[in-house]
Design an enzyme around this catalytic site. Structure first.
Site, short mmCIF file in Angstrom:
data_model
loop_
_atom_site.label_atom_id
_atom_site.label_comp_id
_atom_site.label_asym_id
_atom_site.label_seq_id
_atom_site.Cartn_x
_atom_site.Cartn_y
_atom_site.Cartn_z
N ILE B 124 40.63 -35.78 -55.77
CA ILE B 124 39.31 -36.28 -56.09
C ILE B 124 38.58 -36.60 -54.80
O ILE B 124 39.15 -37.21 -53.88
CB ILE B 124 39.37 -37.47 -57.06
CG1 ILE B 124 37.95 -37.91 -57.44
CG2 ILE B 124 40.19 -38.63 -56.51
CD1 ILE B 124 37.89 -38.70 -58.73
N ALA B 125 37.34 -36.14 -54.72
CA ALA B 125 36.58 -36.25 -53.47
C ALA B 125 35.35 -37.12 -53.68
O ALA B 125 34.34 -36.66 -54.22
CB ALA B 125 36.20 -34.86 -52.98
N PRO B 129 31.84 -38.99 -44.82
CA PRO B 129 31.86 -39.62 -43.49
C PRO B 129 30.94 -40.84 -43.42
O PRO B 129 31.25 -41.81 -42.76
CB PRO B 129 31.39 -38.49 -42.57
CG PRO B 129 31.80 -37.23 -43.28
CD PRO B 129 31.70 -37.52 -44.75
N GLN B 245 42.38 -48.55 -63.43
CA GLN B 245 43.71 -47.91 -63.43
C GLN B 245 44.13 -47.56 -62.01
O GLN B 245 45.29 -47.72 -61.64
CB GLN B 245 43.73 -46.66 -64.31
CG GLN B 245 45.04 -45.90 -64.15
CD GLN B 245 45.33 -44.95 -65.29
OE1 GLN B 245 45.25 -45.35 -66.45
NE2 GLN B 245 45.68 -43.72 -64.98
N GLU B 246 43.19 -47.10 -61.21
CA GLU B 246 43.51 -46.78 -59.82
C GLU B 246 44.01 -48.03 -59.11
O GLU B 246 45.00 -48.01 -58.38
CB GLU B 246 42.27 -46.22 -59.10
CG GLU B 246 42.53 -45.97 -57.62
CD GLU B 246 41.36 -45.31 -56.89
OE1 GLU B 246 40.36 -44.98 -57.57
OE2 GLU B 246 41.47 -45.12 -55.68
N LEU B 341 62.35 -60.31 -39.47
CA LEU B 341 63.78 -60.64 -39.57
C LEU B 341 64.67 -59.51 -39.03
O LEU B 341 65.86 -59.71 -38.79
CB LEU B 341 64.16 -60.95 -41.02
CG LEU B 341 63.59 -62.26 -41.58
CD1 LEU B 341 63.94 -62.41 -43.05
CD2 LEU B 341 64.11 -63.47 -40.79
N THR B 369 38.58 -52.10 -50.75
CA THR B 369 39.18 -53.06 -49.81
C THR B 369 39.36 -54.44 -50.47
O THR B 369 38.76 -54.73 -51.50
CB THR B 369 38.26 -53.25 -48.59
OG1 THR B 369 37.01 -53.77 -49.06
CG2 THR B 369 38.00 -51.95 -47.85
N GLU B 371 38.12 -57.04 -49.51
CA GLU B 371 36.81 -57.72 -49.51
C GLU B 371 35.97 -57.27 -50.71
O GLU B 371 35.29 -58.08 -51.33
CB GLU B 371 36.08 -57.44 -48.20
CG GLU B 371 36.74 -58.08 -46.97
CD GLU B 371 38.08 -57.46 -46.59
OE1 GLU B 371 38.29 -56.25 -46.83
OE2 GLU B 371 38.95 -58.19 -46.07
#
Lengths: 261, 383
Positions: B124-125, B129, B245-246, B341, B369, B371
């Site tokens: 999926i696009a 940019p 769902q994503e 650790l 994100t 945010e």
């Protein structure tokens, strides 16, 4: 170094880092190597020995000056400082503080010029946070010693001409006792450097295992005149190194802000 | 605590997946990381096993599962095995819902059998940019010309774009209007074999090495009008509908990765000694791992509840945002503590924790994100 002299050095380093090293960070990352011309220029500027005493060819920076340089060097890839970090720092300072006059004369001038790279070989597979757990041994053999053991995560090992090696000389001692320091030429039979560690980051800064298999060294390879004082030596050198790491982080943080802005 | 979201069927599926991953993926995974993606045939193999088409209706060769729980099991097992299956999650969890919900009968017939068998891989696009979190800024354009659209533009950060046969492209079919910047976007299903469709650079990521992320470019690509998904101009609404769902699948993956980090760190500190005793005997180690275990338990409960709500059709965008925010931030904290650790070994890539750390970083970024999640949650509070 006097304040005025140092200010000139600092300005030159700042200019070099920002104008010549920063633009080549992608190349360093891609090739996992500091390009030879940058290394040569760093050597000509005296960066391989800025913290070594002037009587041995270094620039003789004080601790405070060393820290200010580290802040500037922190502005670019940590691989750059790593190249000469062991000469100025953890390995070099052991020889400065504890080496015999002969050892200093033998190694420090060549370290300061960049002709010789020294590595600090303390950590082992089972001795990291707890260097007192080290298992490398140096057995007395006639006039000299025979070293056996394997060191891990040794910075600059693949480039090193000299290893500052921590090994237990008192077989009955445990923990922090009975450890001595040796200056071991990398060319000695039985010294073998492993493949470079495949790290998450810090491309261009090389670390590797170093195996010492029955490596014979003369008595004068013992750093200092007193055996068994190695642990304290290591701790002093690491304390120096920690201040430098903190300073580097200040430089990185400044860079991150500039990049983000 | 005992989990209550799964039945015996799910647990049987889990056992099958676990065995399969251990046998066929774990041994070859380093090669996939080097290659940047699993081999194309691997998806067909998964298709033949019935895994890819688990939610595809039976008439198209799938298993017809409505529930998202099997997908969740698969995601958990992949994280547990510390591998990745390339762009499979994009294919199954992100793209398929669009096809199931918006494809018409003819489109379903054309695409779903291949989607289920792994013969038709999808991507999926959305991102360009110049647009990331702000989808309304999309500039890729599709102009209707008789029985087709002409598509021009560029997309970036396209997961699975290198091997995709069919790419859902979000494109502008009419200019934005002042009162609604989100209007005028449509989804076109573009076949990657079309003239003018090109795959650009593969982006070099800090983690997720066995999953390709590429740039795509469209230069006058003719897309048949029958490849329009749903209705023209409604893409934003469709995207919004599928985002919960994503985000849930990202949260489940993050949660499972955190659990896997704790498990492998417990093993590490038990085997490692320092100062003459096992690292696990130091109080710091115990306290840190205890904190991590408590966090993982809390995240698990939240993720499980969200999974139930999602299956019941009740998971709201704000719910999904809360779950994604919480589970991905949790993953970051837990994986960072677990790496610490490991000492120096935590920085060396042959230790799984180093890879888990690099892989974890993007969880707080992709799929919206942290945010953006907070923005959504704040809006639900009336702020």
């Amino acid at each position: 170094m006097t304040g005025d002299e140092f200010d000139e050095v600092l300005a030159a380093v700042r200019e070099f880092v920002r104008a010549e090293v920063v633009p080549r960070e992608d190349e360093i990352d891609r090739t996992d190597e500091i390009p030879a011309d940058l290394r040569d220029k760093a050597a000509r500027m005296g960066l391989f020995g800025y913290a070594l005493p002037p009587e041995y060819g270094g620039l003789g920076c004080t601790m405070a000056q060393d820290v200010r340089l580290a802040i500037e060097l922190g502005y670019t890839t940590p691989a750059f400082r790593s190249l000469f970090g062991t000469n100025n720092g953890i390995a070099g300072q052991v020889l400065v503080a504890h080496g015999t006059e002969e050892q200093r004369r033998a190694y420090l001038p060549r370290m300061a010029s960049g002709e010789l790279v020294a590595s600090f070989a303390l950590s082992e597979a089972e001795a990291g946070s707890d260097p007192g757990g080290l298992r490398t041994r140096a057995r007395r053999d006639g006039d000299g010693y025979v070293l056996t053991g394997t060191k891990r995560f040794i910075t600059n090992a693949p480039l090193a001409d000299l290893f500052v090696v921590f090994a237990r000389t008192d077989p009955r001692a445990t923990g922090t006792r009975g450890i001595s320091v040796f200056a071991v030429d990398a060319a000695r039979p039985g010294v073998a450097v492993g493949p470079r560690d495949h790290k998450m980051g810090q491309a261009g800064a090389w670390t590797a295992d170093v195996a010492f298999t029955g490596v014979q060294v003369p008595a004068d390879a013992l750093v200092g005149e007193q055996a068994q004082a190695g642990y304290v030596t290591a701790m002093r050198s690491l304390a120096h190194g920690r201040l430098i790491i903190a300073a580097m982080c200040v430089g990185v943080a400044a860079r991150l802000i500039d990049e983000s802005v | 605590m005992r989990r209550t979201v799964f039945t015996d069927d799910h647990e049987q599926f889990r056992a099958t997946v676990r065995e399969f991953l251990g046998r066929e993926v774990v041994p070859v995974f380093p090669e996939w990381e080097k290659a940047g993606a699993p081999p194309r045939d691997f998806y067909r193999r998964l298709g033949a096993l019935g895994i890819v088409g688990i939610q595809v209706p039976e008439e198209y060769g799938g298993a017809g599962q409505q529930s998202f729980r099997f997908n969740a099991v698969l995601t958990e097992e992949v994280a547990r095995a510390k591998v990745g299956l390339g762009a499979l999650r994009v294919h199954m969890d992100l793209v398929l819902p669009y096809l199931l919900r918006y494809a018409d009968a003819e489109q379903r017939k054309r695409w779903l059998p291949g989607v289920a068998s792994g013969d038709v891989m999808t991507a999926i696009a959305m991102t360009e940019p110049g647009t990331g979190s702000d989808l309304a800024g999309i500039r890729t354009g599709a102009v209707r010309n008789g029985d087709h659209y002409v598509l021009d533009g560029a997309k970036t950060f396209i997961t699975g774009g290198r091997n995709a046969d069919l790419v859902l492209v979000v494109a502008r079919t009419s200019p934005p209007v002042a009162e609604d910047r989100r209007a005028g976007l449509s989804i076109l299903a573009v076949e990657s074999a079309s003239p003018g469709f090109s795959v650009g650079r593969t982006l070099e990521k800090i983690g997720l090495k066995a999953q390709d992320t590429v740039e795509l470019a469209f230069a006058g690509v003719r897309v048949p009008a029958e490849n329009l998904l749903g209705e023209e101009g409604r893409a934003f609404e469709y995207l919004t509908h599928n985002l919960p769902q994503e985000r849930l699948t990202i949260a489940i993956a993050a949660q499972a990765a955190a659990a896997a980090a704790v498990e492998s760190t417990v093993e590490y500190v038990t085997g490692r000694t320092a100062f003459g005793k096992p690292v696990s005997s130091f109080q710091n180690t115990r306290f840190v791992l205890a904190e991590c275990a408590a966090e993982v338990e809390a995240g698990q409960t939240l993720a499980d509840r969200a999974l139930e709500e999602h299956d019941a059709g009740r998971l709201t965008p704000a719910d999904a945002a809360k779950v994604k925010l919480f589970c991905t931030e949790l993953q970051a904290r837990v994986v960072d503590k677990c790496l610490q650790l490991h000492g120096g070994y935590g920085y060396i890539l042959e230790y799984p924790i180093a890879r888990m750390y690099a892989d974890a970083r993007v969880s707080r970024i992709y799929g919206g994100t942290s945010e953006i999640m907070k923005t959504i949650i704040a809006r639900s509070l009336g702020l």
